[in-house]
Design a protein around this motif. Structure first.
Motif, PDB file in Angstrom:
ATOM      1  N   CYS A 286      58.419 119.965  12.661  1.00 24.64           N
ATOM      2  CA  CYS A 286      57.552 119.074  13.440  1.00 24.64           C
ATOM      3  C   CYS A 286      56.083 119.414  13.213  1.00 24.64           C
ATOM      4  CB  CYS A 286      57.876 119.176  14.931  1.00 24.64           C
ATOM      5  SG  CYS A 286      59.494 118.537  15.394  1.00 24.64           S
TER       6      CYS A 286
ATOM      7  N   HIS B 206      54.689 118.276   9.949  1.00 20.54           N
ATOM      8  CA  HIS B 206      54.585 116.817   9.881  1.00 20.54           C
ATOM      9  C   HIS B 206      53.195 116.329  10.264  1.00 20.54           C
ATOM     10  CE1 HIS B 206      55.983 112.675  10.013  1.00 20.54           C
ATOM     11  NE2 HIS B 206      55.445 112.543  11.216  1.00 20.54           N
ATOM     12  N   HIS B 207      52.441 117.141  10.988  1.00 19.87           N
ATOM     13  CA  HIS B 207      51.112 116.735  11.452  1.00 19.87           C
ATOM     14  C   HIS B 207      50.009 117.016  10.432  1.00 19.87           C
ATOM     15  CE1 HIS B 207      52.821 115.850  15.332  1.00 19.87           C
ATOM     16  NE2 HIS B 207      53.217 117.095  15.494  1.00 19.87           N
TER      17      HIS B 207
ATOM     18  N   ILE C  57      57.643 117.683  19.430  1.00 23.11           N
ATOM     19  CA  ILE C  57      56.668 116.881  18.675  1.00 23.11           C
ATOM     20  C   ILE C  57      55.334 116.818  19.409  1.00 23.11           C
ATOM     21  CG2 ILE C  57      56.125 114.528  17.912  1.00 23.11           C
ATOM     22  CD1 ILE C  57      59.136 114.216  17.277  1.00 23.11           C
ATOM     23  N   SER C  58      55.378 116.636  20.729  1.00 25.61           N
ATOM     24  CA  SER C  58      54.132 116.556  21.503  1.00 25.61           C
ATOM     25  C   SER C  58      53.408 117.895  21.509  1.00 25.61           C
ATOM     26  CB  SER C  58      54.430 116.100  22.937  1.00 25.61           C
ATOM     27  OG  SER C  58      55.239 117.033  23.616  1.00 25.61           O
TER      28      SER C  58
ATOM     29  N   THR D  52      53.640 120.352  19.175  1.00 27.30           N
ATOM     30  CA  THR D  52      53.107 120.644  17.839  1.00 27.30           C
ATOM     31  C   THR D  52      51.911 119.761  17.512  1.00 27.30           C
ATOM     32  OG1 THR D  52      54.764 119.145  16.853  1.00 27.30           O
ATOM     33  CG2 THR D  52      55.290 121.493  16.919  1.00 27.30           C
ATOM     34  N   GLU D  53      51.914 118.520  17.995  1.00 26.94           N
ATOM     35  CA  GLU D  53      50.778 117.631  17.741  1.00 26.94           C
ATOM     36  C   GLU D  53      49.511 118.186  18.393  1.00 26.94           C
ATOM     37  OE1 GLU D  53      49.652 112.880  17.952  1.00 26.94           O
ATOM     38  OE2 GLU D  53      51.268 113.654  19.206  1.00 26.94           O
ATOM     39  N   LYS D  54      49.646 118.663  19.637  1.00 29.08           N
ATOM     40  CA  LYS D  54      48.485 119.223  20.351  1.00 29.08           C
ATOM     41  C   LYS D  54      47.968 120.475  19.638  1.00 29.08           C
ATOM     42  CE  LYS D  54      45.658 119.782  23.921  1.00 29.08           C
ATOM     43  NZ  LYS D  54      45.072 121.095  23.610  1.00 29.08           N
TER      44      LYS D  54
ATOM     45  N   ALA E  16      48.387 121.344  16.482  1.00 36.07           N
ATOM     46  CA  ALA E  16      47.835 120.964  15.183  1.00 36.07           C
ATOM     47  C   ALA E  16      46.427 120.403  15.326  1.00 36.07           C
ATOM     48  CB  ALA E  16      48.748 119.949  14.501  1.00 36.07           C
ATOM     49  N   GLN E  17      46.213 119.552  16.323  1.00 36.83           N
ATOM     50  CA  GLN E  17      44.881 118.982  16.549  1.00 36.83           C
ATOM     51  C   GLN E  17      43.870 120.069  16.894  1.00 36.83           C
ATOM     52  OE1 GLN E  17      45.637 116.115  19.640  1.00 36.83           O
ATOM     53  NE2 GLN E  17      46.229 114.495  18.208  1.00 36.83           N
TER      54      GLN E  17
ATOM     55  N   LYS F  82      43.067 122.183  13.784  1.00 34.14           N
ATOM     56  CA  LYS F  82      42.213 121.481  12.830  1.00 34.14           C
ATOM     57  C   LYS F  82      40.750 121.543  13.281  1.00 34.14           C
ATOM     58  CE  LYS F  82      45.654 118.221  11.010  1.00 34.14           C
ATOM     59  NZ  LYS F  82      46.061 116.799  10.903  1.00 34.14           N
TER      60      LYS F  82
END
Length: 214
Positions: free
Chosen positions: A24, A27-28, A195-196, A198-200, A202-203, A206
């Motif tokens: 996951c 994927h970001h 997913i939620s 890992t998205e946080k 990853a953001q 970055k």
């Protein structure tokens, strides 16, 4: 500008859901933004064993890992080099061994059980993520995985769990938990949940990565 790759260490015990978390998380990112180096590919070959020998062989010790080559390859990626590595076949003589081509990238993810225990590797990490799950959840995942993917009898899985997996986790991983930047409790087998998360992460990473290179 500081062009050194940003190294993220992801550690988690068996059954913590680390593989799904990693999939996951990756994927970001775009393919050329990130690369993955897995401790599993640095197991020292144990040779062919009978089922009984395999049951008693303790794969959950730092001595089973070629940590020197592991560290060398990470450093080569830091220099921008391409690393070629044989994929570990989990002691399966029937498996087709692949040659992995690991390219350097702005973000390098290093994952494995002992990455925080190996001091030279720990020193290279810029950000550390610890993934954990409750014992019963982790054990159930381990039983399913080893039974379905590797054909191990449940009795053998339970023997390894109580005699190898848990003692190793307590000695070589758990002591480093509180030193990590992020601790993820992964008890739910719900894709949207991970997913939620890992998205946080990853953001945030970055943004941090861009700031450090500004």
């Amino acid at each position: 500008m500081n062009n050194k790759p940003f190294i993220i260490g992801i550690a988690g015990g068996s059954g913590s859901g680390k593989t799904f978390f990693l999939n996951c998380f990756l994927h970001h990112f775009k393919n050329d933004e990130v690369t993955l180096v897995s401790q599993d590919d640095y197991y020292i070959p144990a040779g062919e064993m009978t089922q009984e020998e395999n049951k008693h062989y303790n794969f959950d010790l730092p001595s089973t890992i070629d940590h020197e080559q592991f560290c060398v390859d990470i450093k080569n990626l830091l220099k921008g080099d391409v690393v070629y590595k044989k994929e570990y076949n989990f002691n399966n003589p029937l498996a087709v061994v692949k040659i992995l081509e690991i390219k350097s990238a702005p973000i390098i993810i290093v994952e494995g059980l002992f990455i925080l225990h190996f001091k030279e590797i720990l020193a290279l990490l810029d950000y550390k993520i610890f993934i954990e799950a409750e014992d019963t959840v982790a054990l159930n995942r381990r039983v399913r995985r080893d039974g379905m993917e590797r054909g191990y009898p449940e009795e053998d899985v339970l023997f390894k769990w109580h005699n190898h997996v848990v003692p190793s986790y307590n000695e070589f991983l758990l002591p480093y938990k509180d030193d990590c930047n992020q601790i993820i409790l992964n008890n739910l087998d719900t894709p949207d949940h991970i997913i939620s998360i890992t998205e946080k992460i990853a953001q945030d990473l970055k943004i941090q990565y861009c700031k450090e290179r500004a």
